[in-house]
Design a protein around this motif. Structure first.
Motif, PDB file in Angstrom:
ATOM      1  N   ASN A   2       0.823  -1.212   0.000  1.00  0.00           N
ATOM      2  CA  ASN A   2       0.000   0.000   0.000  1.00  0.00           C
ATOM      3  C   ASN A   2       0.855   1.260   0.000  1.00  0.00           C
ATOM      4  OD1 ASN A   2      -2.405  -1.414  -0.027  1.00  0.00           O
ATOM      5  ND2 ASN A   2      -2.599  -1.414   2.199  1.00  0.00           N
ATOM      6  N   ASP A  13       2.463   1.588  -3.485  1.00  0.00           N
ATOM      7  CA  ASP A  13       1.403   1.938  -4.423  1.00  0.00           C
ATOM      8  C   ASP A  13       1.042   3.419  -4.295  1.00  0.00           C
ATOM      9  OD1 ASP A  13      -0.427   1.345  -6.454  1.00  0.00           O
ATOM     10  OD2 ASP A  13      -2.033   0.959  -4.995  1.00  0.00           O
ATOM     11  N   THR A  14       0.935   3.915  -3.080  1.00  0.00           N
ATOM     12  CA  THR A  14       0.615   5.325  -2.855  1.00  0.00           C
ATOM     13  C   THR A  14       1.725   6.226  -3.384  1.00  0.00           C
ATOM     14  OG1 THR A  14      -0.675   4.754  -0.895  1.00  0.00           O
ATOM     15  CG2 THR A  14       0.048   7.025  -1.082  1.00  0.00           C
ATOM     16  N   MET A  41      -7.729   7.328  -5.170  1.00  0.00           N
ATOM     17  CA  MET A  41      -7.271   6.105  -4.513  1.00  0.00           C
ATOM     18  C   MET A  41      -7.596   6.149  -3.021  1.00  0.00           C
ATOM     19  SD  MET A  41      -3.491   4.547  -4.858  1.00  0.00           S
ATOM     20  CE  MET A  41      -2.759   4.320  -3.264  1.00  0.00           C
ATOM     21  N   GLY A  42      -7.399   7.278  -2.393  1.00  0.00           N
ATOM     22  CA  GLY A  42      -7.719   7.424  -0.977  1.00  0.00           C
ATOM     23  C   GLY A  42      -9.207   7.335  -0.706  1.00  0.00           C
ATOM     24  N   THR A  51     -11.392   5.574  -2.319  1.00  0.00           N
ATOM     25  CA  THR A  51     -11.914   4.221  -2.508  1.00  0.00           C
ATOM     26  C   THR A  51     -11.189   3.172  -1.664  1.00  0.00           C
ATOM     27  OG1 THR A  51     -10.445   3.851  -4.391  1.00  0.00           O
ATOM     28  CG2 THR A  51     -12.647   4.715  -4.866  1.00  0.00           C
ATOM     29  N   ALA A  52     -10.221   3.586  -0.856  1.00  0.00           N
ATOM     30  CA  ALA A  52      -9.424   2.620  -0.090  1.00  0.00           C
ATOM     31  C   ALA A  52     -10.281   1.820   0.883  1.00  0.00           C
ATOM     32  CB  ALA A  52      -8.311   3.343   0.659  1.00  0.00           C
ATOM     33  N   ASN A  53     -11.245   2.457   1.529  1.00  0.00           N
ATOM     34  CA  ASN A  53     -12.082   1.742   2.488  1.00  0.00           C
ATOM     35  C   ASN A  53     -12.992   0.722   1.807  1.00  0.00           C
ATOM     36  OD1 ASN A  53     -11.035   2.999   4.739  1.00  0.00           O
ATOM     37  ND2 ASN A  53     -12.483   4.684   4.613  1.00  0.00           N
ATOM     38  N   ILE A  70     -12.317  -0.901  -1.002  1.00  0.00           N
ATOM     39  CA  ILE A  70     -11.465  -2.013  -1.414  1.00  0.00           C
ATOM     40  C   ILE A  70     -11.080  -2.858  -0.202  1.00  0.00           C
ATOM     41  CG2 ILE A  70      -9.254  -2.627  -2.470  1.00  0.00           C
ATOM     42  CD1 ILE A  70     -11.381  -1.505  -4.400  1.00  0.00           C
ATOM     43  N   LYS A  71     -10.762  -2.199   0.917  1.00  0.00           N
ATOM     44  CA  LYS A  71     -10.411  -2.947   2.134  1.00  0.00           C
ATOM     45  C   LYS A  71     -11.591  -3.783   2.613  1.00  0.00           C
ATOM     46  CE  LYS A  71      -8.443  -2.480   6.723  1.00  0.00           C
ATOM     47  NZ  LYS A  71      -8.066  -3.853   6.704  1.00  0.00           N
TER      48      LYS A  71
END
Length: 88
Positions: free
Chosen positions: A33, A36-37, A52-53, A55-57, A59-60
């Motif tokens: 992660n 990737d960031t 990306m930030g 949608t991170a939750n 995806i998690k």
């Protein structure tokens, strides 16, 4: 491959054999992660990093398979069951 029993023998040894793979999988996931960031921020810019930030939750949640929510529901159920059985 040698099997390790968690029900027999030393508790510390069994716990260690159980925790080591979890630790390394979490470490590698965090490294992935972070890299990737860094790459998205450097090569694709601020908007891609913000997306990306955002949608991170989601995806998690998908990757965890709703495991955390299942644990919370079961914990709530058993805590309340214990309360009801204690104070009848």
């Amino acid at each position: 491959m040698k099997n390790h029993s968690l029900t027999q023998g030393s508790i510390a040894k069994g716990l260690l054999f159980f925790v080591i793979p979890l630790f390394f999988s979490n470490l590698f996931q965090q490294l992935y992660n972070t890299i990737d960031t860094l790459l998205v921020g450097h090569f694709l810019g601020d908007n891609a990093l913000a997306a990306m930030g955002a949608t991170a939750n989601v995806i998690k949640l998908r990757n965890d398979g709703f495991e955390g929510n299942t644990k919370n529901v079961l914990l709530f159920f058993f805590e309340n069951l214990n309360f009801l059985l204690t104070y009848r």
